[in-house]
Design a protein around this motif. Structure first.
Motif, PDB file in Angstrom:
ATOM      1  N   LEU A 386       0.819  -1.220   0.000  1.00 37.58           N
ATOM      2  CA  LEU A 386       0.000   0.000   0.000  1.00 37.58           C
ATOM      3  C   LEU A 386       0.852   1.270   0.000  1.00 37.58           C
ATOM      4  CD1 LEU A 386      -2.665  -1.086   2.648  1.00 37.58           C
ATOM      5  CD2 LEU A 386      -3.056  -0.789   0.183  1.00 37.58           C
ATOM      6  N   GLY A 387       2.176   1.103   0.154  1.00 41.28           N
ATOM      7  CA  GLY A 387       3.059   2.269   0.214  1.00 41.28           C
ATOM      8  C   GLY A 387       2.974   3.021   1.520  1.00 41.28           C
ATOM      9  N   LEU A 388       2.611   2.289   2.594  1.00 39.05           N
ATOM     10  CA  LEU A 388       2.454   2.926   3.908  1.00 39.05           C
ATOM     11  C   LEU A 388       3.638   2.586   4.800  1.00 39.05           C
ATOM     12  CD1 LEU A 388      -1.316   2.132   4.548  1.00 39.05           C
ATOM     13  CD2 LEU A 388      -0.330   4.231   3.591  1.00 39.05           C
ATOM     14  N   SER A 389       4.039   3.552   5.623  1.00 43.18           N
ATOM     15  CA  SER A 389       5.137   3.364   6.578  1.00 43.18           C
ATOM     16  C   SER A 389       4.607   3.526   7.990  1.00 43.18           C
ATOM     17  CB  SER A 389       6.257   4.386   6.324  1.00 43.18           C
ATOM     18  OG  SER A 389       6.765   4.266   5.012  1.00 43.18           O
ATOM     19  N   ILE A 390       5.230   2.821   8.924  1.00 49.04           N
ATOM     20  CA  ILE A 390       4.861   2.956  10.330  1.00 49.04           C
ATOM     21  C   ILE A 390       6.119   3.198  11.152  1.00 49.04           C
ATOM     22  CG2 ILE A 390       2.830   1.504  10.092  1.00 49.04           C
ATOM     23  CD1 ILE A 390       4.411  -0.760  11.415  1.00 49.04           C
ATOM     24  N   ASP A 391       5.918   3.676  12.371  1.00 42.38           N
ATOM     25  CA  ASP A 391       7.038   3.910  13.274  1.00 42.38           C
ATOM     26  C   ASP A 391       7.591   2.593  13.797  1.00 42.38           C
ATOM     27  OD1 ASP A 391       7.050   6.735  13.228  1.00 42.38           O
ATOM     28  OD2 ASP A 391       5.324   6.773  14.598  1.00 42.38           O
ATOM     29  N   ARG A 392       8.830   2.634  14.287  1.00 41.06           N
ATOM     30  CA  ARG A 392       9.441   1.495  14.967  1.00 41.06           C
ATOM     31  C   ARG A 392       9.865   1.922  16.363  1.00 41.06           C
ATOM     32  NH1 ARG A 392      10.709  -2.899  11.825  1.00 41.06           N
ATOM     33  NH2 ARG A 392      10.540  -2.632   9.553  1.00 41.06           N
ATOM     34  N   LEU A 393       9.838   0.980  17.284  1.00 39.07           N
ATOM     35  CA  LEU A 393      10.265   1.284  18.642  1.00 39.07           C
ATOM     36  C   LEU A 393      11.752   1.640  18.663  1.00 39.07           C
ATOM     37  CD1 LEU A 393       8.505  -1.549  20.678  1.00 39.07           C
ATOM     38  CD2 LEU A 393       7.810   0.853  20.525  1.00 39.07           C
ATOM     39  N   THR A 394      12.091   2.668  19.419  1.00 34.47           N
ATOM     40  CA  THR A 394      13.504   2.988  19.632  1.00 34.47           C
ATOM     41  C   THR A 394      14.067   2.051  20.698  1.00 34.47           C
ATOM     42  OG1 THR A 394      13.043   4.548  21.411  1.00 34.47           O
ATOM     43  CG2 THR A 394      12.974   5.415  19.148  1.00 34.47           C
ATOM     44  N   PRO A 395      15.377   1.919  20.795  1.00 34.51           N
ATOM     45  CA  PRO A 395      15.956   1.100  21.878  1.00 34.51           C
ATOM     46  C   PRO A 395      15.456   1.516  23.252  1.00 34.51           C
ATOM     47  CG  PRO A 395      17.633   1.622  20.259  1.00 34.51           C
ATOM     48  CD  PRO A 395      16.417   2.414  19.867  1.00 34.51           C
ATOM     49  N   GLU A 396      15.310   2.826  23.460  1.00 36.11           N
ATOM     50  CA  GLU A 396      14.811   3.315  24.741  1.00 36.11           C
ATOM     51  C   GLU A 396      13.383   2.822  24.991  1.00 36.11           C
ATOM     52  OE1 GLU A 396      13.915   7.583  27.030  1.00 36.11           O
ATOM     53  OE2 GLU A 396      14.343   7.531  24.879  1.00 36.11           O
ATOM     54  N   GLN A 397      12.542   2.868  23.961  1.00 36.58           N
ATOM     55  CA  GLN A 397      11.161   2.411  24.110  1.00 36.58           C
ATOM     56  C   GLN A 397      11.094   0.907  24.349  1.00 36.58           C
ATOM     57  OE1 GLN A 397       9.823   4.030  20.381  1.00 36.58           O
ATOM     58  NE2 GLN A 397       8.664   5.669  21.391  1.00 36.58           N
ATOM     59  N   GLU A 398      11.939   0.149  23.665  1.00 36.98           N
ATOM     60  CA  GLU A 398      11.959  -1.295  23.868  1.00 36.98           C
ATOM     61  C   GLU A 398      12.377  -1.631  25.294  1.00 36.98           C
ATOM     62  OE1 GLU A 398      14.528  -2.814  20.876  1.00 36.98           O
ATOM     63  OE2 GLU A 398      12.996  -2.802  19.298  1.00 36.98           O
ATOM     64  N   LYS A 399      13.371  -0.903  25.800  1.00 33.54           N
ATOM     65  CA  LYS A 399      13.828  -1.124  27.171  1.00 33.54           C
ATOM     66  C   LYS A 399      12.721  -0.798  28.156  1.00 33.54           C
ATOM     67  CE  LYS A 399      17.339   0.351  30.519  1.00 33.54           C
ATOM     68  NZ  LYS A 399      18.514   1.232  30.755  1.00 33.54           N
ATOM     69  N   TYR A 400      11.990   0.298  27.910  1.00 25.51           N
ATOM     70  CA  TYR A 400      10.909   0.716  28.799  1.00 25.51           C
ATOM     71  C   TYR A 400       9.800  -0.342  28.836  1.00 25.51           C
ATOM     72  CZ  TYR A 400       7.219   3.590  30.852  1.00 25.51           C
ATOM     73  OH  TYR A 400       6.235   4.087  31.667  1.00 25.51           O
ATOM     74  N   MET A 401       9.430  -0.847  27.661  1.00 22.46           N
ATOM     75  CA  MET A 401       8.344  -1.819  27.590  1.00 22.46           C
ATOM     76  C   MET A 401       8.736  -3.166  28.209  1.00 22.46           C
ATOM     77  SD  MET A 401       5.803  -0.237  26.299  1.00 22.46           S
ATOM     78  CE  MET A 401       4.688  -1.569  25.891  1.00 22.46           C
ATOM     79  N   ALA A 402      10.036  -3.465  28.225  1.00 22.03           N
ATOM     80  CA  ALA A 402      10.498  -4.750  28.752  1.00 22.03           C
ATOM     81  C   ALA A 402      10.819  -4.709  30.238  1.00 22.03           C
ATOM     82  CB  ALA A 402      11.739  -5.215  27.962  1.00 22.03           C
ATOM     83  N   SER A 403      10.770  -3.543  30.832  1.00 24.60           N
ATOM     84  CA  SER A 403      11.222  -3.406  32.215  1.00 24.60           C
ATOM     85  C   SER A 403      10.049  -3.290  33.178  1.00 24.60           C
ATOM     86  CB  SER A 403      12.117  -2.165  32.337  1.00 24.60           C
ATOM     87  OG  SER A 403      12.466  -1.947  33.679  1.00 24.60           O
ATOM     88  N   TRP A 404      10.243  -3.831  34.357  1.00 31.67           N
ATOM     89  CA  TRP A 404       9.272  -3.629  35.416  1.00 31.67           C
ATOM     90  C   TRP A 404       9.766  -2.616  36.450  1.00 31.67           C
ATOM     91  CZ3 TRP A 404      11.066  -4.502  40.331  1.00 31.67           C
ATOM     92  CH2 TRP A 404      12.195  -5.301  40.455  1.00 31.67           C
TER      93      TRP A 404
END
Length: 408
Positions: A386-404
């Motif tokens: 479709l020619g559409l682009s989406i964002d990707r998680l940054t390393p900081e965001q991945e770390k945040y989502m994986a951390s408690w």
């Protein structure tokens, strides 16, 4: 070019995700030396899936999963392709239907691809010798998954099966948009009646029923939902639909569509209470949701038209579409789900079959989810087409989502 080839070519141009997968399959040949047995609705979109599997090295044997959903010209066209054998015929009797299932199984498939679980059921009951060659299967539809999970609970399922139906890419698009649009299209083209202003009863508020209710409302229908699950009933209410029992809906509705995947939804006790001229259709897989057998044996007279059987019952007319079978495919002009929707579902099928080819021997017997990576790959391929682009998680965001440990 013959009519079946023309239909397949038309579908192919709107299936870019399968085209991308086919290109890779041609190079990698993941099914080299394997036989794939299939029982699906044999029409143009299915043919593109079959071609994709054959391009990956498979010998494909296919038949229908519904006696009225086959397009004969497409079935004949498939038989002109190298490595593909189709036994499907529209209007097959019960005996002919299962004879075609047996012809597929005579090929000793390594992988099964089902829509309704008829292949797997046949293997486990009448053709148990095929268990020696099958390494795994895929199941396309809600009804089939229900049956498979019952087999698994009883310890009767002897090989691994991927629940293609249960993946988000199937639920969000195929079930909601595919069933909704195609069922309404078939009802309208078969009957030529206006949907706007009609009281439209949807039995079941799963993904299929939800899509159908939303599409009918968008056409101006006054939608009523019937349910047995309190959570889905409440969801339908919160979505703005009237919710009631089928007993309450029977004297109110103009058009009824069953989407439950269960049996005996509109039955003997409802028929006398229906409005004169009520239209009944089924969007579930099997023809058990509307008790057509009772109407056949108790009606004063029957008038048959293409795709419509009219039952005269005590001076009242009740119209049943497609003999109570899958309305979006079993009506004379039913085309099934829109092409772009099936591009996504069949892409999941193709990649799930590849997963079985590579890993099936290591999987335990039972029902397995589609790997999330496959589901995401199909979505990304569609976005790219479709020619559409989406964002990707940054390393900081991945770390945040994986951390408690990171709090407020």
């Amino acid at each position: 070019m013959e009519s079946g080839d023309l239909k397949i070519a038309w579908a192919r141009q709107y299936m870019p995700v399968l085209a991308s997968i086919r290109k890779r399959f041609v190079e990698e040949r993941p099914f080299s030396g394997m036989t794939i047995g299939m029982a699906l609705h044999v029409e143009a979109k299915t043919a593109v899936l079959v071609e994709t599997l054959a391009a990956g090295g498979a010998e494909v044997h296919i038949t229908g999963c519904n006696p009225l959903s086959t397009q004969d010209d497409v079935s004949m066209a498939l038989n002109t392709r190298e490595g593909i054998h189709s036994y499907a015929r529209r209007g097959a009797s019960v005996e002919e239907y299962y004879a075609a299932i047996d012809r597929v199984l005579d090929a000793s498939p390594a992988i099964t691809i089902d829509d309704g679980m008829d292949l797997i059921y046949r293997i486990h009951t009448e053709r148990q010798e095929v268990l020696d060659t099958v390494i795994g299967g895929c199941e396309e539809t809600t009804t089939g998954i229900h049956r498979l999970r019952a087999m698994e609970r009883d310890g009767a399922l002897k090989f691994p099966v991927i629940a293609v139906n249960d993946t988000p890419m199937k639920h969000f698009f195929d079930n909601v948009h595919g069933t909704g649009e195609s069922s309404l299209a078939s009802i309208m083209i078969t009957t030529n009646v206006l949907v706007a202003g009609k009281r439209f009863v949807v039995a079941g508020y799963g993904y299929c029923g939800r899509g159908l209710a939303q599409k009918a409302r968008s056409l101006g229908a006054r939608v009523i939902v019937t349910e047995v699950d309190p959570r889905r009933a409440l969801q339908a209410h919160m979505d703005g639909f009237d919710v009631m029992t089928m007993d309450q809906a029977a004297p109110l509705g103009d058009i009824f569509v069953t989407t439950t995947g269960n049996t005996s939804i509109i039955t003997e006790r409802h028929f006398p209470n229906l409005n004169d001229g009520a239209i009944l259709a089924n969007a579930g897989h099997f023809n058990v949701e509307i008790d057509v057998d009772w109407l056949e044996s108790h009606s004063d007279s029957i008038v048959r038209r293409d795709g419509i059987d009219t039952y005269i019952l005590g001076g009242k007319t009740i119209h049943v579409l497609a003999e109570g079978r899958l309305v979006n495919l079993a009506t004379p002009k039913g085309m099934g789900h829109p092409i772009e929707v099936m591009d996504l579902s069949f892409a999941v099928q193709a990649l799930s079959a590849e997963f079985v080819a590579k890993h099936g021997r290591k999987l335990a017997p039972g029902v397995h989810d589609v790997p999330s990576a496959i589901d995401e790959e199909v979505a990304r391929l569609k976005l790219a087409a479709l020619g559409l682009s989406i964002d990707r998680l940054t390393p900081e965001q991945e770390k945040y989502m994986a951390s408690w440990a990171i709090g407020t």
